[in-house]
Scaffold this active site. Structure first.
Site, mmCIF file in Angstrom:
data_model
loop_
_atom_site.group_PDB
_atom_site.id
_atom_site.type_symbol
_atom_site.label_atom_id
_atom_site.label_comp_id
_atom_site.label_asym_id
_atom_site.label_seq_id
_atom_site.Cartn_x
_atom_site.Cartn_y
_atom_site.Cartn_z
ATOM 1 N N SER A 106 0.979 -1.266 -0.069
ATOM 2 C CA SER A 106 -0.242 0.127 0.031
ATOM 3 C C SER A 106 0.860 1.335 -0.036
ATOM 4 C CB SER A 106 -0.928 -0.146 1.256
ATOM 5 O OG SER A 106 -1.275 1.072 1.801
ATOM 6 N N ASN A 107 0.714 1.924 -0.880
ATOM 7 C CA ASN A 107 1.557 3.411 -1.185
ATOM 8 C C ASN A 107 1.259 4.292 -0.221
ATOM 9 O OD1 ASN A 107 -0.522 3.429 -3.273
ATOM 10 N ND2 ASN A 107 -0.400 5.357 -2.821
#
Lengths: 203, 203
Positions: free
Chosen positions: B11-12
């Site tokens: 997840s960025n």
């Protein structure tokens, strides 16, 4: 450079930005262009028949908790709307018809408060007429203008412009070609606009 | 009260929080509990077979612009990953196996940088072993532990706990029962935790 504020009166996070943007823009010397549009056709193009907050129940549940916290943090009124999302075509047409009027911004805030503070139907002609009268406008004339082909077409063109420019939700902000999505990016968008103004002034 | 930081290495926006949380928590005197979990089963339960940033192209396009801006704002390294979302099961198991180790937090940041700064596969055993060695850990022992039934079951239970508690994305934060979603709410979550600590201390 001005900030373009793209919003839908049914959008709860647009409400936060509508109530915050004037003061934040003024302290940075940034002008605001109000761009009412309709999220419905945008969502429909994604294959959605409703707000993502309704379609995705888990996120939807959190959003109302978040709204309560955010309104407390920003000192804004808040009542969870008993109908969500509310139909917002008539107020969008009225706000479009009010372009160029000195009371447009205040009228827009009034409509948002009707939805998110007073929990009322925002397509009710009597309620909207009362607001228009408060700003010294002629309700009959404004409602007539809002129903005109010219205004309906202008609002339709705005929504198509939003889609063409990559808008996928509201609020969205543009500083020139730079898009920012969400009330959480309002400050960043305004900082970019103010920086562009300063660079312009220094030239 | 501690802050629980729930994240997935793919997840960025979790990357942003992982890099920011230690300094922000320290200045408020708040303890951090790291909670690696897997978003895959969470999304699958919504009927999604991929990240919403991939499924919704319009939002996805904006996210990479936003990440570049956010990393510049926070002074963090950034390279758009050539594979997104990356498989993140092995690093999640390793971070779970590293619970209680004084280097767990730094190891977690290293893995996030592998993905979002160095654009590398985060399930590569050699790359992960090199990171473990840097922290003075025995890679063979850690990889063995990560593959054990106990660790796999612990990670599975965490993901189920996330779902039970209403997590629908990452990063998510808990202060007791209060959930906050998104890197944009990290400061608010920490403020609540710090306030709870002060009220506790005043008693």
């Amino acid at each position: 450079m001005p900030i373009e504020f793209w919003f839908d009166f049914a959008s709860n996070y647009s409400y936060l930005s509508a109530m915050r943007i004037e003061a934040l823009a003024r302290e940075r010397g940034v002008d605001i262009v109000y761009r009412p549009f309709l999220l419905g056709p945008v969502f429909k193009a994604f294959g959605w028949d409703n707000s993502p907050f309704v379609l995705q129940k888990e996120k939807g549940a959190w959003v109302w908790v978040d709204m309560e916290r955010q309104c407390r943090k920003y000192g804004l009124g808040w009542r969870k709307p008993s109908v969500f999302p509310r139909r917002s075509v008539l107020p969008a047409r009225l706000a479009t018809a009010a372009e160029g009027q000195p009371w447009q911004a205040a009228f827009i805030r009034d409509i948002f408060e009707l939805n998110f503070v007073h929990d009322q139907d925002i397509e009710n002609e009597e309620a909207l007429s009362a607001l228009l009268r408060q700003h010294g406008a002629d309700p009959q004339q404004m409602l007539h203008g809002a129903a005109s082909d010219e205004v309906r077409q202008r609002l339709r063109a705005r929504t198509e412009e939003a889609q063409r420019r990559g808008v996928f939700g509201a609020p969205s902000f543009f500083i020139g070609a730079e898009m920012f999505w969400g009330n959480d990016r309002l400050d960043d968008a305004l900082d970019l606009a103010a920086g562009a103004n300063q660079r312009g002034a220094a030239r």
